[in-house]
Write an enzyme that holds these catalytic residues in place. Sequence first.
Site, PDB file in Angstrom:
ATOM      1  N   ASP A 151       6.733   1.547   2.130  1.00  0.00           N
ATOM      2  CA  ASP A 151       6.608   0.358   1.134  1.00  0.00           C
ATOM      3  C   ASP A 151       7.282   0.848  -0.076  1.00  0.00           C
ATOM      4  O   ASP A 151       7.816  -0.499  -0.568  1.00  0.00           O
ATOM      5  CB  ASP A 151       4.690   0.308   0.489  1.00  0.00           C
ATOM      6  CG  ASP A 151       3.748   0.162   1.130  1.00  0.00           C
ATOM      7  OD1 ASP A 151       3.276   1.279   2.332  1.00  0.00           O
ATOM      8  OD2 ASP A 151       3.428  -1.260   1.815  1.00  0.00           O
ATOM      9  N   PHE A 167      -1.286  -0.525  12.495  1.00  0.00           N
ATOM     10  CA  PHE A 167      -1.786  -0.648  11.398  1.00  0.00           C
ATOM     11  C   PHE A 167      -3.316  -1.728  10.412  1.00  0.00           C
ATOM     12  O   PHE A 167      -3.597  -1.364  10.552  1.00  0.00           O
ATOM     13  CB  PHE A 167      -1.359   1.279  10.760  1.00  0.00           C
ATOM     14  CG  PHE A 167      -2.260   1.262   9.583  1.00  0.00           C
ATOM     15  CD1 PHE A 167      -1.568   0.963   8.238  1.00  0.00           C
ATOM     16  CD2 PHE A 167      -2.972   2.553   9.547  1.00  0.00           C
ATOM     17  CE1 PHE A 167      -2.813   1.522   7.389  1.00  0.00           C
ATOM     18  CE2 PHE A 167      -4.102   2.553   8.785  1.00  0.00           C
ATOM     19  CZ  PHE A 167      -3.665   2.352   7.352  1.00  0.00           C
ATOM     20  N   ASN A 168      -2.049  -2.016   9.635  1.00  0.00           N
ATOM     21  CA  ASN A 168      -2.340  -2.824   8.634  1.00  0.00           C
ATOM     22  C   ASN A 168      -3.208  -4.293   9.953  1.00  0.00           C
ATOM     23  O   ASN A 168      -4.266  -4.335   9.271  1.00  0.00           O
ATOM     24  CB  ASN A 168      -0.700  -4.080   8.420  1.00  0.00           C
ATOM     25  CG  ASN A 168      -0.603  -2.400   7.426  1.00  0.00           C
ATOM     26  OD1 ASN A 168      -0.722  -1.771   6.815  1.00  0.00           O
ATOM     27  ND2 ASN A 168       1.349  -3.457   7.418  1.00  0.00           N
ATOM     28  N   HIS A 204       9.329   0.211   8.070  1.00  0.00           N
ATOM     29  CA  HIS A 204       8.494  -0.516   8.738  1.00  0.00           C
ATOM     30  C   HIS A 204       9.462  -1.779   7.523  1.00  0.00           C
ATOM     31  O   HIS A 204       9.327  -3.091   7.963  1.00  0.00           O
ATOM     32  CB  HIS A 204       7.297  -0.895   9.184  1.00  0.00           C
ATOM     33  CG  HIS A 204       6.874   0.496  10.011  1.00  0.00           C
ATOM     34  ND1 HIS A 204       7.172  -0.195  11.320  1.00  0.00           N
ATOM     35  CD2 HIS A 204       6.581   1.258   9.281  1.00  0.00           C
ATOM     36  CE1 HIS A 204       6.518   1.238  11.683  1.00  0.00           C
ATOM     37  NE2 HIS A 204       5.973   1.648  11.001  1.00  0.00           N
ATOM     38  N   ASP A 205       8.555  -1.936   6.015  1.00  0.00           N
ATOM     39  CA  ASP A 205       7.883  -2.598   5.221  1.00  0.00           C
ATOM     40  C   ASP A 205       9.036  -3.485   4.640  1.00  0.00           C
ATOM     41  O   ASP A 205       9.204  -4.304   4.157  1.00  0.00           O
ATOM     42  CB  ASP A 205       7.110  -1.598   4.589  1.00  0.00           C
ATOM     43  CG  ASP A 205       6.232  -0.834   4.667  1.00  0.00           C
ATOM     44  OD1 ASP A 205       5.458  -0.452   4.123  1.00  0.00           O
ATOM     45  OD2 ASP A 205       5.890  -2.243   5.914  1.00  0.00           O
ATOM     46  N   ASP A 223       0.850  -1.655   0.138  1.00  0.00           N
ATOM     47  CA  ASP A 223       0.071   0.149   0.217  1.00  0.00           C
ATOM     48  C   ASP A 223       1.059   1.066   0.405  1.00  0.00           C
ATOM     49  O   ASP A 223       0.638   2.148   1.110  1.00  0.00           O
ATOM     50  CB  ASP A 223      -1.024  -0.227   1.075  1.00  0.00           C
ATOM     51  CG  ASP A 223      -0.062   0.974   2.425  1.00  0.00           C
ATOM     52  OD1 ASP A 223      -1.013   0.498   3.511  1.00  0.00           O
ATOM     53  OD2 ASP A 223       0.768  -0.172   2.990  1.00  0.00           O
ATOM     54  N   THR A 229       2.799  -5.891   2.683  1.00  0.00           N
ATOM     55  CA  THR A 229       3.240  -5.020   3.455  1.00  0.00           C
ATOM     56  C   THR A 229       2.087  -3.813   3.661  1.00  0.00           C
ATOM     57  O   THR A 229       2.683  -2.391   4.765  1.00  0.00           O
ATOM     58  CB  THR A 229       4.734  -4.070   3.122  1.00  0.00           C
ATOM     59  OG1 THR A 229       4.111  -3.390   1.729  1.00  0.00           O
ATOM     60  CG2 THR A 229       5.414  -4.973   2.612  1.00  0.00           C
ATOM     61  N   ASN A 246      -2.158   2.732   3.633  1.00  0.00           N
ATOM     62  CA  ASN A 246      -2.267   4.233   3.965  1.00  0.00           C
ATOM     63  C   ASN A 246      -2.935   5.296   2.971  1.00  0.00           C
ATOM     64  O   ASN A 246      -2.641   5.991   3.220  1.00  0.00           O
ATOM     65  CB  ASN A 246      -0.265   4.098   3.005  1.00  0.00           C
ATOM     66  CG  ASN A 246       0.552   3.377   4.368  1.00  0.00           C
ATOM     67  OD1 ASN A 246      -0.406   3.381   5.446  1.00  0.00           O
ATOM     68  ND2 ASN A 246       1.483   2.640   3.780  1.00  0.00           N
TER      69      ASN A 246
HETATM   70  O1  RIB Z   1       2.282  -0.242  11.112  1.00  0.00           O
HETATM   71  C1  RIB Z   1       2.998   0.420   9.766  1.00  0.00           C
HETATM   72  C2  RIB Z   1       1.993  -0.322   8.436  1.00  0.00           C
HETATM   73  O2  RIB Z   1       1.544   0.243   8.175  1.00  0.00           O
HETATM   74  C3  RIB Z   1       3.793  -0.127   7.022  1.00  0.00           C
HETATM   75  O3  RIB Z   1       3.617  -1.078   6.064  1.00  0.00           O
HETATM   76  C4  RIB Z   1       2.893   1.456   6.765  1.00  0.00           C
HETATM   77  O4  RIB Z   1       3.522   0.972   5.429  1.00  0.00           O
HETATM   78  C5  RIB Z   1       1.580   1.597   7.339  1.00  0.00           C
HETATM   79  O5  RIB Z   1       1.113   0.424   5.909  1.00  0.00           O
HETATM   80 CA    CA Z   2       2.726  -0.457   4.344  1.00  0.00          CA
END
Ligand code: RIB
Ligand code: CA
Length: 330
Positions: free
Chosen positions: A37, A182-183, A257-258, A32, A142, A59
């Site tokens: 990403d 979040f994801n 993160h990703d 996303d 991701t 996102n």
């Molecule tokens: O919480 C972080 C995640 O949420 C990452 O993948 C960021 O790109 C968002 O998608």
């Molecule tokens: Ca992401």
Amino acid sequence: MPLANLIGTSVTVACFRDMSPSTKLPIILDCDPGHDDAIAIVVAAQHTNILGLTTVGGNAPLSATTRNAIILRDLLGLDVPVHAGANRPLVQPPFNASYVHGESGLDGADLPEPSGPPESHDAVGFIIDTCRANEGIWLVPTGPLTNIALALRSAPDIASRIAGISLMGGGTFGNRTAAAEFNLWCDPEAADIVFSYGGPLIMSGLDLTHQFQALPHRIEMVRALPGRLAAVLADLFDFFSHTYQSRHKHIAGAAVHDPCAVMTLTHPHLFERSLHHVEIEVQGARTRGMTIIDQRDLREVPDPNCDVLTGIDADAAWQVVVDAIAHFSR
Ligand code: RIB
Ligand code: CA
């Protein structure tokens, strides 16, 4: 990139013919984009055989994450299809993180227009058909897990054909809420399907990814590289870190993160990990999307289903990112 149009399929099915030892890991990167990403795509482009990029809302709305995936594919000069997927979670209402990534999902840089539309709007069909045509693919989500869950639910047979799922999400703390990352918060029902699919599962959660920050000197390593891509990504890192530092009290740079979900496959020596049983809270009014990571030292705990990443050699991993950007920047 070895792609093949198989007769009778509705979407282009990616095939990898050469199974020589030098063959890079075949992956489908479900994303996303999203600033982090974007970095996952760059690292995957150098170190894996990306059979396809599939997109999901998260996102930013699906139209934006798909546009961004095409722009990034073009900037890297990749011969990789982009297939748009789910524009909303299985059950929950759609939600976007414009407060982190901006309205476009990739605010902060001067980006080109996409070269065209996605190859299809059937990411789930592409995932199913490609996994049926090729054994040993890693699914690397991701973003919210909606596409992966839909593929597993529509075609349970692919669970035993894929090499595994390496995802970014979860953790012992949250970022969307105190409990949930979040994801997984976006689509907890999808996350529950993925975490119970029964095959190899690697989780890059917030406990790990907050150890991998875009510190100022690290961003300068990118900005010092020649070429347009490096300049664009340095600008994106600056924006991403600015939003992180404006929202957090004590953070020195955005948590990237990703790419961790990719590097654990391509550079496993850079990570520490431990096996646990992990399940997803779906019903909780305050804990929806929480990863329940069983860390009890009891004989009676359920068998582990997840390889939880706990540590990273951040400087070495950042060098992998810098080298990948340098590889494509010109
Ligand atoms: O919480 C972080 C995640 O949420 C990452 O993948 C960021 O790109 C968002 O998608
Ligand atoms: Ca992401």
